[in-house]
Write a protein that holds these residues in place. Structure first.
Motif, short mmCIF file in Angstrom:
data_model
loop_
_atom_site.label_atom_id
_atom_site.label_comp_id
_atom_site.label_asym_id
_atom_site.label_seq_id
_atom_site.Cartn_x
_atom_site.Cartn_y
_atom_site.Cartn_z
N ASP A 26 9.98 -2.06 2.71
CA ASP A 26 9.68 -1.95 1.25
C ASP A 26 10.61 -1.03 0.82
O ASP A 26 10.43 0.37 0.53
CB ASP A 26 8.10 -1.12 1.34
CG ASP A 26 7.83 -0.76 -0.17
OD1 ASP A 26 8.19 -1.60 -1.10
OD2 ASP A 26 6.82 0.19 -0.32
N THR B 92 4.32 3.07 4.69
CA THR B 92 5.23 3.45 5.48
C THR B 92 4.80 4.81 6.35
O THR B 92 4.11 5.58 5.68
CB THR B 92 6.54 3.51 4.88
OG1 THR B 92 7.53 3.31 5.95
CG2 THR B 92 6.85 4.73 3.96
N PHE C 112 0.26 -1.83 -5.09
CA PHE C 112 1.16 -2.13 -5.97
C PHE C 112 1.77 -3.45 -5.55
O PHE C 112 1.63 -4.00 -4.43
CB PHE C 112 2.37 -1.23 -6.22
CG PHE C 112 3.03 -0.81 -5.19
CD1 PHE C 112 2.61 0.21 -4.27
CD2 PHE C 112 4.36 -1.49 -4.91
CE1 PHE C 112 3.46 0.47 -2.87
CE2 PHE C 112 5.08 -1.17 -3.56
CZ PHE C 112 4.46 -0.35 -2.71
N LYS D 45 10.52 -0.82 -6.84
CA LYS D 45 10.13 -1.60 -5.72
C LYS D 45 10.71 -3.04 -6.01
O LYS D 45 10.36 -3.84 -4.96
CB LYS D 45 8.54 -1.41 -5.47
CG LYS D 45 7.97 0.02 -5.34
CD LYS D 45 8.27 0.38 -3.85
CE LYS D 45 7.34 1.65 -3.77
NZ LYS D 45 7.50 2.15 -2.06
N GLU E 171 7.56 -1.05 7.64
CA GLU E 171 5.90 -1.14 7.52
C GLU E 171 5.70 -2.46 8.37
O GLU E 171 6.46 -3.53 8.40
CB GLU E 171 5.79 -1.51 5.99
CG GLU E 171 6.11 -0.32 5.06
CD GLU E 171 5.66 -0.37 3.66
OE1 GLU E 171 4.89 -1.25 3.45
OE2 GLU E 171 6.09 0.72 2.97
N ILE F 227 0.90 -1.23 -0.02
CA ILE F 227 0.07 -0.01 -0.04
C ILE F 227 0.79 1.21 0.06
O ILE F 227 1.69 1.48 0.85
CB ILE F 227 -0.98 0.23 1.30
CG1 ILE F 227 -1.51 -1.47 1.39
CG2 ILE F 227 -2.04 1.27 1.06
CD1 ILE F 227 -2.49 -1.94 0.35
N GLU G 75 11.72 1.86 4.04
CA GLU G 75 10.29 1.98 4.40
C GLU G 75 10.01 0.93 5.22
O GLU G 75 9.75 -0.03 4.84
CB GLU G 75 9.29 2.01 3.09
CG GLU G 75 9.63 3.27 1.79
CD GLU G 75 8.63 3.15 1.12
OE1 GLU G 75 7.70 2.55 1.04
OE2 GLU G 75 8.91 4.04 0.19
MG MG Z 1 5.96 1.38 1.22
#
Ligand code: MG
Length: 256
Positions: A144, A228, A87, A161, A115, A63, A113
Motif C-alpha cells: 500500500d 500494515t 479507504f 494512496k 500488507e 484498511i 506498507e
Molecule cells: Mg496501508
C-alpha cells in the motif's frame, strides 16, 4: 487443498492469461479461477513466464490503522480506532511484480506498507461475520504505497494512496492460508523493516468482510488490503522493496 494462481504472459503469447501454478509449471486457464476458469492444454514453465498482478479488481478496499503497533507509531491516531477505517485505491494504481514504483513529483516522501491482501471469490453483500470466510478466494501480498506528506496535507487519502504504480500486488494467490496468524514483513534493500503477525490485527478478516460488505458490494476478484504493521519508512530511487507474507511468498518492486 492449497492451490496457487497467477496471471502471466510469455514472450510468444503476449496476451495476459490466468494460470494455475504447480511444481514451477503454469497451466493456463480459460478465465479467472473465481469466474470458473478451467485448465487448458496450454502450459509453460514458471521461468519462461512474466508474472502480472494476479487480480483485476473492480476496487481495492484498504484498511488503515489495523495493527496495534502501527497505531502507536502513527501521526493520524493516538488510540486504536473503534471501527475499521476504510479507504479505496483505484485499480489504475496496480502494478505487476518486479514493476517499478514511480515517485510522483508532488511528494517529498513515498513510503512502503507491507500488507496481507484478501482476494474475494464470490459476490458479497451484507455478509455476516460467521459466513465471511466462504467469500474468500485466497490471499496475496500487497504494497500500500503512500505519499505520506500528501496524506497529511490533504486530510483525506485518495491522492496520497492513489497515484499510478502505488499498488504492487502479487506474485500469486494462495487459496489456503492460516490468516489468523501469519508473519507479514516489509523488507527494504534486504533489511527487515516491518515484521508483524496478523494475530495482532485490531479487526480480523471476517469482521472486515462483514463490515465492508454492509456498505459496498464486493465483487469476485476484489482485494481487501488488511493494513500494515509498524515500521513504515520512505523509499528512494533505486531501492528494492519486498513484501513477504508467510505462506504466500515475496512481492518485489523497485523505486524508479
Ligand atoms: Mg496501508
Amino acid at each position: 487443498m492449497n492451490e496457487r494462481f497467477v496471471r502471466f504472459r510469455t514472450s510468444d503469447i503476449p496476451e495476459i492469461r490466468y494460470g494455475c501454478l504447480e511444481n514451477d509449471r503454469i497451466t493456463a486457464l480459460t478465465a479467472a479461477p473465481w469466474l470458473g476458469g478451467q485448465p487448458t492444454s496450454s502450459g509453460v514453465p514458471l521461468s519462461h513466464a512474466t508474472l502480472c498482478a494476479p487480480v483485476e479488481p473492480s476496487k481495492i478496499v484498504c484498511i488503515g490503522l489495523n495493527y496495534h503497533a502501527h497505531v502507536a507509531a502513527s501521526f493520524s491516531a493516538d488510540k486504536p480506532p473503534d471501527y475499521p477505517l476504510i479507504f479505496l485505491k483505484p485499480p489504475s494504481s496496480i502494478i505487476d511484480p518486479n514493476d517499478q514504483i514511480i515517485h510522483p513529483p508532488q511528494s517529498e516522501r513515498v513510503d512502503y506498507e507491507a500488507e496481507l491482501g484478501v482476494v474475494i471469490g464470490r459476490r458479497a453483500k451484507n455478509v455476516s461475520e460467521t459466513d465471511a470466510e466462504q467469500y474468500i478466494f485466497g490471499f496475496t501480498c500487497v504494497n500500500d504505497v503512500t505519499a505520506r506528506d500528501l496524506q497529511k496535507k490533504d486530510g483525506q487519502w485518495s491522492r496520497a494512496k492513489g497515484f499510478d504504480t502505488f499498488c504492487p500486488i502479487g506474485p500469486w494467490i494462495v487459496t489456503d492460508l492460516n490468516w489468523r496468524d501469519v508473519l507479514v514483513e516489509g523488507i527494504l534493500n534486504g533489511a527487515v523493516m516491518q515484521s508483524g503477525r496478523t494475530s495482532r490485527m485490531i479487526f480480523n478478516i471476517p469482521y472486515l468482510i462483514s463490515y465492508i460488505s454492509s456498505a459496498m458490494t464486493l465483487m469476485p476478484g476484489d482485494i481487501i488490503s488488511t493494513g500494515t504493521p509498524s515500521g513504515i519508512a520512505p523509499m528512494k530511487s533505486g531501492d528494492v522493496i519486498e513484501v513477504r507474507v508467510e505462506g504466500i511468498g515475496t512481492l518485489a518492486n523497485s523505486m524508479a
